[in-house]
Motif scaffolding. Sequence first.
Motif, mmCIF file in Angstrom:
data_model
loop_
_atom_site.group_PDB
_atom_site.id
_atom_site.type_symbol
_atom_site.label_atom_id
_atom_site.label_comp_id
_atom_site.label_asym_id
_atom_site.label_seq_id
_atom_site.Cartn_x
_atom_site.Cartn_y
_atom_site.Cartn_z
ATOM 1 N N LEU A 34 0.750 -1.241 -0.179
ATOM 2 C CA LEU A 34 0.118 0.009 -0.029
ATOM 3 C C LEU A 34 0.885 1.259 0.025
ATOM 4 O O LEU A 34 0.511 2.268 -0.747
ATOM 5 N N THR A 35 2.159 1.248 0.754
ATOM 6 C CA THR A 35 2.938 2.552 0.781
ATOM 7 C C THR A 35 3.500 2.524 -0.707
ATOM 8 O O THR A 35 3.663 3.703 -0.954
ATOM 9 N N ALA A 36 3.777 1.733 -1.239
ATOM 10 C CA ALA A 36 4.432 1.760 -2.735
ATOM 11 C C ALA A 36 3.431 2.222 -3.455
ATOM 12 O O ALA A 36 3.893 2.840 -4.505
ATOM 13 N N CYS A 37 2.173 1.705 -3.540
ATOM 14 C CA CYS A 37 1.023 2.338 -4.388
ATOM 15 C C CYS A 37 0.972 3.892 -4.263
ATOM 16 O O CYS A 37 1.075 4.639 -5.233
ATOM 17 N N VAL A 38 0.942 4.231 -2.921
ATOM 18 C CA VAL A 38 0.924 5.694 -2.676
ATOM 19 C C VAL A 38 2.030 6.532 -3.121
ATOM 20 O O VAL A 38 1.990 7.642 -3.614
ATOM 21 N N TYR B 231 7.643 3.001 -14.577
ATOM 22 C CA TYR B 231 6.560 2.820 -13.624
ATOM 23 C C TYR B 231 6.656 1.535 -12.719
ATOM 24 O O TYR B 231 6.898 1.291 -11.527
ATOM 25 N N THR B 232 7.119 0.469 -13.511
ATOM 26 C CA THR B 232 7.041 -1.132 -12.783
ATOM 27 C C THR B 232 8.474 -1.048 -12.035
ATOM 28 O O THR B 232 8.297 -1.369 -10.934
ATOM 29 N N VAL B 233 9.367 -0.486 -12.550
ATOM 30 C CA VAL B 233 10.646 -0.614 -11.784
ATOM 31 C C VAL B 233 10.347 0.308 -10.425
ATOM 32 O O VAL B 233 11.260 -0.156 -9.423
ATOM 33 N N VAL C 131 10.920 -0.857 -6.656
ATOM 34 C CA VAL C 131 11.887 -0.123 -5.504
ATOM 35 C C VAL C 131 11.124 0.139 -4.429
ATOM 36 O O VAL C 131 11.521 0.000 -3.233
ATOM 37 N N PHE C 132 10.251 0.937 -4.737
ATOM 38 C CA PHE C 132 9.412 1.642 -3.601
ATOM 39 C C PHE C 132 8.923 0.404 -2.637
ATOM 40 O O PHE C 132 8.964 0.239 -1.458
ATOM 41 N N TRP C 133 8.359 -0.608 -3.351
ATOM 42 C CA TRP C 133 8.029 -1.662 -2.460
ATOM 43 C C TRP C 133 9.050 -2.392 -1.527
ATOM 44 O O TRP C 133 8.933 -2.793 -0.478
ATOM 45 N N ALA C 134 10.291 -2.698 -2.147
ATOM 46 C CA ALA C 134 11.127 -3.303 -1.418
ATOM 47 C C ALA C 134 11.828 -2.472 -0.364
ATOM 48 O O ALA C 134 12.012 -3.028 0.681
ATOM 49 N N VAL C 135 11.863 -1.169 -0.578
ATOM 50 C CA VAL C 135 12.327 -0.257 0.552
ATOM 51 C C VAL C 135 11.165 -0.211 1.442
ATOM 52 O O VAL C 135 11.616 -0.187 2.718
ATOM 53 N N SER C 136 10.041 -0.146 1.376
ATOM 54 C CA SER C 136 8.929 -0.231 2.418
ATOM 55 C C SER C 136 8.923 -1.572 3.234
ATOM 56 O O SER C 136 8.982 -1.615 4.209
#
Length: 89
Positions: A15-19, A48-50, A54-59
Amino acid sequence: MWTQRLMWIVWPAFLTACVLEMLVFAMVDPEDLHWFGQPLALSRLGVYTVAFFVFWAVSMGSGALTALLAMSSRELNRDQVPGDDDPTA
Protein backbone atom coordinates in the motif's frame (compact mmCIF):
# COMPACT_ATOMS: atom_id res chain seq x y z
CA MET A 1 3.20 -17.34 12.88
CA TRP A 2 5.84 -16.47 10.28
CA THR A 3 3.29 -16.20 7.46
CA GLN A 4 1.21 -13.82 9.54
CA ARG A 5 4.28 -11.73 10.36
CA LEU A 6 5.26 -11.74 6.69
CA MET A 7 1.84 -10.39 5.75
CA TRP A 8 2.21 -7.69 8.42
CA ILE A 9 5.26 -6.57 6.45
CA VAL A 10 4.26 -7.17 2.81
CA TRP A 11 0.71 -5.78 2.74
CA PRO A 12 1.40 -2.34 4.31
CA ALA A 13 4.53 -2.09 2.17
CA PHE A 14 2.44 -2.75 -0.94
CA LEU A 15 0.00 0.00 0.00
CA THR A 16 2.88 2.37 0.76
CA ALA A 17 4.47 1.62 -2.62
CA CYS A 18 1.13 2.38 -4.33
CA VAL A 19 0.87 5.76 -2.62
CA LEU A 20 4.52 6.61 -3.33
CA GLU A 21 4.07 5.66 -6.98
CA MET A 22 1.10 8.00 -7.31
CA LEU A 23 2.80 10.87 -5.50
CA VAL A 24 6.14 10.65 -7.31
CA PHE A 25 4.76 10.23 -10.80
CA ALA A 26 2.12 12.90 -10.32
CA MET A 27 5.08 15.30 -10.32
CA VAL A 28 7.72 13.49 -12.42
CA ASP A 29 7.43 12.47 -16.05
CA PRO A 30 9.42 9.27 -16.70
CA GLU A 31 10.35 10.55 -20.16
CA ASP A 32 12.30 13.41 -18.52
CA LEU A 33 14.46 11.13 -16.34
CA HIS A 34 18.16 10.72 -17.13
CA TRP A 35 20.77 8.28 -15.80
CA PHE A 36 24.38 9.53 -15.92
CA GLY A 37 23.38 12.18 -18.42
CA GLN A 38 21.69 9.73 -20.79
CA PRO A 39 17.94 9.22 -21.19
CA LEU A 40 16.64 6.02 -19.63
CA ALA A 41 16.45 3.04 -21.96
CA LEU A 42 13.11 2.00 -20.42
CA SER A 43 9.66 2.87 -21.65
CA ARG A 44 7.35 4.94 -19.50
CA LEU A 45 5.61 1.75 -18.29
CA GLY A 46 9.00 0.18 -17.55
CA VAL A 47 9.98 3.13 -15.35
CA TYR A 48 6.67 2.87 -13.49
CA THR A 49 7.19 -0.86 -12.94
CA VAL A 50 10.81 -0.62 -11.75
CA ALA A 51 10.00 2.32 -9.49
CA PHE A 52 7.06 0.46 -7.94
CA PHE A 53 9.19 -2.57 -7.09
CA VAL A 54 11.94 -0.34 -5.66
CA PHE A 55 9.39 1.50 -3.51
CA TRP A 56 7.90 -1.83 -2.41
CA ALA A 57 11.32 -3.32 -1.53
CA VAL A 58 12.35 -0.27 0.50
CA SER A 59 9.01 -0.28 2.32
CA MET A 60 9.33 -4.02 3.04
CA GLY A 61 12.83 -3.46 4.40
CA SER A 62 11.51 -0.78 6.71
CA GLY A 63 8.65 -3.00 7.87
CA ALA A 64 10.94 -5.99 8.37
CA LEU A 65 13.31 -3.92 10.50
CA THR A 66 10.37 -2.69 12.56
CA ALA A 67 9.12 -6.26 13.04
CA LEU A 68 12.61 -7.40 14.05
CA LEU A 69 12.97 -4.61 16.59
CA ALA A 70 9.51 -5.41 18.00
CA MET A 71 10.48 -9.02 18.78
CA SER A 72 11.40 -9.86 22.36
CA SER A 73 14.87 -11.16 23.15
CA ARG A 74 13.35 -14.46 24.27
CA GLU A 75 11.63 -14.86 20.90
CA LEU A 76 14.82 -14.04 19.01
CA ASN A 77 16.94 -16.47 21.03
CA ARG A 78 14.46 -19.32 21.44
CA ASP A 79 16.59 -21.78 19.44
CA GLN A 80 19.54 -21.23 21.78
CA VAL A 81 17.68 -22.03 24.99
CA PRO A 82 17.55 -25.83 25.51
CA GLY A 83 14.15 -27.24 26.45
CA ASP A 84 12.27 -24.02 25.70
CA ASP A 85 9.48 -24.94 23.27
CA ASP A 86 7.21 -21.98 23.97
CA PRO A 87 8.37 -18.87 22.06
CA THR A 88 5.52 -16.76 23.47
CA ALA A 89 6.49 -17.22 27.12
